[in-house]
Design a protein around this motif. Structure first.
Motif, PDB file in Angstrom:
ATOM      1  N   ILE A 274       0.846  -1.184   0.000  1.00  0.00           N
ATOM      2  CA  ILE A 274       0.000   0.000   0.000  1.00  0.00           C
ATOM      3  C   ILE A 274       0.887   1.241   0.000  1.00  0.00           C
ATOM      4  N   VAL A 275       0.608   2.135  -0.932  1.00  0.00           N
ATOM      5  CA  VAL A 275       1.306   3.420  -1.020  1.00  0.00           C
ATOM      6  C   VAL A 275       0.245   4.514  -1.002  1.00  0.00           C
ATOM      7  N   SER A 276       0.405   5.496  -0.143  1.00  0.00           N
ATOM      8  CA  SER A 276      -0.478   6.658  -0.159  1.00  0.00           C
ATOM      9  C   SER A 276       0.333   7.878  -0.577  1.00  0.00           C
ATOM     10  N   PHE A 277      -0.261   8.707  -1.426  1.00  0.00           N
ATOM     11  CA  PHE A 277       0.453   9.897  -1.871  1.00  0.00           C
ATOM     12  C   PHE A 277      -0.524  11.052  -2.035  1.00  0.00           C
ATOM     13  N   PRO A 323      -5.731  13.940   4.497  1.00  0.00           N
ATOM     14  CA  PRO A 323      -5.765  15.047   3.535  1.00  0.00           C
ATOM     15  C   PRO A 323      -6.734  14.795   2.386  1.00  0.00           C
ATOM     16  N   GLU A 324      -7.385  15.867   1.927  1.00  0.00           N
ATOM     17  CA  GLU A 324      -8.332  15.773   0.813  1.00  0.00           C
ATOM     18  C   GLU A 324      -7.652  15.288  -0.465  1.00  0.00           C
ATOM     19  N   GLN A 325      -6.353  15.568  -0.592  1.00  0.00           N
ATOM     20  CA  GLN A 325      -5.631  15.235  -1.824  1.00  0.00           C
ATOM     21  C   GLN A 325      -4.913  13.899  -1.740  1.00  0.00           C
ATOM     22  N   LEU A 326      -5.222  13.089  -0.728  1.00  0.00           N
ATOM     23  CA  LEU A 326      -4.522  11.809  -0.555  1.00  0.00           C
ATOM     24  C   LEU A 326      -5.192  10.715  -1.392  1.00  0.00           C
ATOM     25  N   ILE A 327      -4.365  10.006  -2.137  1.00  0.00           N
ATOM     26  CA  ILE A 327      -4.807   8.826  -2.892  1.00  0.00           C
ATOM     27  C   ILE A 327      -4.165   7.593  -2.247  1.00  0.00           C
ATOM     28  N   ARG A 328      -4.991   6.598  -1.940  1.00  0.00           N
ATOM     29  CA  ARG A 328      -4.459   5.329  -1.454  1.00  0.00           C
ATOM     30  C   ARG A 328      -4.372   4.374  -2.643  1.00  0.00           C
ATOM     31  N   LEU A 329      -3.174   3.893  -2.891  1.00  0.00           N
ATOM     32  CA  LEU A 329      -2.917   2.981  -4.003  1.00  0.00           C
ATOM     33  C   LEU A 329      -2.583   1.606  -3.449  1.00  0.00           C
ATOM     34  N   SER A 330      -3.407   0.631  -3.796  1.00  0.00           N
ATOM     35  CA  SER A 330      -3.101  -0.766  -3.492  1.00  0.00           C
ATOM     36  C   SER A 330      -2.409  -1.339  -4.721  1.00  0.00           C
TER      37      SER A 330
END
Length: 350
Positions: A274-277, A323-330
């Motif tokens: 899992i990477v969040s950015f 954060p509103e701009q956070l994307i969680r990438l699986s």
């Protein structure tokens, strides 16, 4: 003891005898003849048992399978007395956060929300608590708690500890070996790994605690279906292969994301898939990025063979600290350059 790569393949198999099947059967029954250890379809099933044996060997404790991860979590909270104080992260899986907030508001539990990264703060909140609920890494911000220190402090005070091990998995950490009382998995995610099963599990080394959790499952009816248990076990056979490949991809993507001009922050604990950015833009632009993917599925879940992503704050129940701009990438098992190409073209939409 076998390595987990071997355990995932060999555990939960039927006894070896002439013409016996290699794989466990799907036992579709609600009723059993009297005289055996199960008694009724709500108390047990041979297909559940096979899955439970496999997870038990991976986690190092006796396991119960549940109809979902939230069903497993609810079973833990259900055995606590009315008004019991518990310590939990102030930022974690939104389903748990919503449940704990409702329990706190109603007086069902007294919830002490803490920053799990701040070890001193967590330990200070433990005084008089009945349970410490730990999620590490947290979902979706990927904060990492000092599990050995927190578990040791709780045990010194005679407090129960439950750990959500969904993100790290037993390939990275074994909370029961650290002294935790309960380990929870959303089996839906990495263990089953094919986005086709809803299931949860609880593992413990305490026979009395296992009995209480078993009773909670039986009498609340939060049991898994036999076919779902069979699917989960079939998925678990390749769990280490899938997880290691996804983790390899994740580590490469972290390097590339850190160098991208439209990314302001990358969150990654150094392990896992899992990477969040965070995107340099508005919430609407971040949503547009997720909507623009062609191969990465824009969906809520994680841990499958396919890559998924989403802007977590699109859900009203998500913590405002995210954060509103956070994307969680699986990160899935696709070829890493194909994943990256899709990320780049999606980011070019803003």
């Amino acid at each position: 003891m076998n390595h987990p790569e071997t355990t995932a393949i060999t555990a939960g198999r039927p006894p070896v005898e002439g013409d016996a099947p290699l794989n466990p059967s799907v036992v579709l029954t609600s009723t059993f003849h009297s005289g055996g250890p199960i008694g009724y379809g709500r108390y047990g099933n041979q297909t559940w048992t096979a899955l439970e044996e496999a997870i038990s060997e991976l986690e190092g404790g006796q396991t119960l399978a549940f109809s979902s991860g939230m069903a497993a979590i609810s079973a833990v909270f259900s055995i606590l007395p009315i008004g019991a104080p518990i310590v939990a992260s102030n930022q974690g899986y939104s389903g748990v956060m919503s449940l704990l907030n409702s329990f706190h508001a109603s007086g069902r539990l007294e919830v002490r929300f803490v920053d799990v990264v701040n070890t001193d703060e967590v330990i200070a909140a433990m005084k008089g608590a009945a349970l410490v609920w730990l999620e590490s890494p947290t979902n979706p911000c990927l904060d990492v708690a000092d599990l050995p220190a927190l578990i040791a402090a709780a045990k010194k005070l005679g407090i129960g500890v439950a750990v959500d091990n969904t993100f790290a998995t037993p390939l990275v950490q074994n909370p029961l070996a650290m002294g935790a009382d309960i380990v929870m998995h959303s089996v839906t995610k990495f263990l089953s790994g094919h986005s086709d099963v809803l299931m949860g599990s609880l593992s413990t080394n305490d026979p009395a605690l296992l009995k209480r959790l078993h009773d909670s499952r039986s009498f609340n009816g939060s049991i898994p279906g036999p076919f779902e248990a069979w699917l989960a076990l079939r998925g678990l056979r390749t769990f280490p292969l899938r997880f290691n490949k996804s983790q390899e991809n994740a580590k490469e993507l972290v390097v590339r994301l850190q160098g991208h001009s439209k990314i302001t922050r990358v969150r990654y604990p150094g392990f896992g898939a899992i990477v969040s950015f965070e995107v340099d833009g508005t919430a609407e632009q971040t949503q547009q990025v997720c909507d623009s993917s062609k191969m990465i599925a824009h969906a809520t879940s994680l841990g499958g063979v396919e890559s998924l992503w989403e802007r977590r704050r699109r859900w009203p129940i998500e913590s405002p600290s995210v954060p509103e701009q956070l994307i969680r990438l699986s990160v899935g098992c696709e070829y890493v350059d194909d994943i990256w190409d899709d990320i780049e073209q999606a980011l070019s939409a803003i």
